[in-house]
Design a protein around this motif. Structure first.
Motif, PDB file in Angstrom:
ATOM      1  N   ASP A 152       0.849  -1.192   0.000  1.00  0.00           N
ATOM      2  CA  ASP A 152       0.000   0.000   0.000  1.00  0.00           C
ATOM      3  C   ASP A 152       0.887   1.245   0.000  1.00  0.00           C
ATOM      4  N   GLY A 153       0.640   2.152  -0.936  1.00  0.00           N
ATOM      5  CA  GLY A 153       1.483   3.342  -0.962  1.00  0.00           C
ATOM      6  C   GLY A 153       1.078   4.316  -2.044  1.00  0.00           C
ATOM      7  N   ARG A 154       2.031   5.146  -2.441  1.00  0.00           N
ATOM      8  CA  ARG A 154       1.804   6.189  -3.437  1.00  0.00           C
ATOM      9  C   ARG A 154       2.885   6.094  -4.523  1.00  0.00           C
ATOM     10  N   ILE A 155       2.466   6.302  -5.775  1.00  0.00           N
ATOM     11  CA  ILE A 155       3.418   6.331  -6.878  1.00  0.00           C
ATOM     12  C   ILE A 155       3.195   7.594  -7.706  1.00  0.00           C
ATOM     13  N   ARG A 156       4.241   7.987  -8.439  1.00  0.00           N
ATOM     14  CA  ARG A 156       4.139   9.089  -9.389  1.00  0.00           C
ATOM     15  C   ARG A 156       4.693   8.610 -10.735  1.00  0.00           C
ATOM     16  N   TRP A 157       4.069   9.068 -11.812  1.00  0.00           N
ATOM     17  CA  TRP A 157       4.539   8.726 -13.151  1.00  0.00           C
ATOM     18  C   TRP A 157       5.453   9.836 -13.661  1.00  0.00           C
TER      19      TRP A 157
END
Length: 209
Positions: free
Chosen positions: A157-162
């Motif tokens: 579970d987390g956050r990603i950026r493209w």
């Protein structure tokens, strides 16, 4: 023309020039955003592919009254399938769950950048010391262990950026769910690692972004 009229005329010129400058700046910003959106739609980023490769069980014990102690090391790999889009992984937590209940504390993975077609591998330890579980889960867990197989889920579970060129998007929520079948009754496919047991799993994970 009086000095007053001349001053008023210059004020109007400056006002028109200011408005023209703002209009040009706004049009430039809209054009840049349109180009970014167009590139984004053309590239269409594909979500990363996660695989749970193995799980090494050091401890997995149910105690009375209704507590679970576990110590598991898992190996998780992530592949970026995109040709022209990179991925920033920000604040990624990994934990284990059983029948929807979290049974270990979350382990924070190091933030990392994943380039085009790159593969990233993590091997975190998941700990849970005397974690309270629901009474019906204690019964279910005992039954599963007697039957020989316990199905737990490794959650990411987390956050990603493209990253597209020099453009980096805002953060998107990453939710990964990996099934792990732990065969306590049949260890033919397991490897003894000291007092621990390592299970080769190679399970595809469900990924939502």
């Amino acid at each position: 023309m009086s000095a007053k009229d001349c001053g008023h005329h210059h004020h109007e010129d400056r006002k028109r020039l200011y408005h023209r400058f703002l209009s040009v700046l706004l049009a430039f910003i809209v054009l840049i955003l349109f180009i970014i959106l167009l590139v984004w739609l053309i590239l269409r980023p594909t979500k990363p592919h996660f695989i749970l490769q193995d799980a090494t069980v050091y401890a997995f014990n149910v105690s009375s009254p209704n507590t679970l102690t576990s110590n598991i090391q898992v190996t998780i790999s992530s592949r970026n399938p995109n040709d022209k889009i990179g991925i920033y992984y920000d604040k990624i937590d990994v934990y284990a769950s059983y029948h929807g209940q979290q049974i270990t504390l979350p382990t924070l993975l190091p933030s990392t950048y994943q380039g085009h077609k790159d593969i990233t591998v993590w091997s975190p330890f998941l700990y849970g010391s005397s974690i309270p579980i629901a009474p019906f889960l204690t019964v279910a867990l005992n039954q599963d262990q007697i039957a020989g197989t316990v199905l737990i889920y490794i959650r990411v579970d987390g956050r990603i950026r493209w990253k597209v060129g020099t453009f980096i998007t805002g953060r998107y929520h990453l939710n990964v769910n990996c099934p792990a079948y732990i065969n306590f009754g049949n260890r033919n496919r397991a490897i003894a690692v000291g007092s621990a047991i390592k299970y080769q799993l190679v399970m595809d994970c469900n990924v939502d972004v």
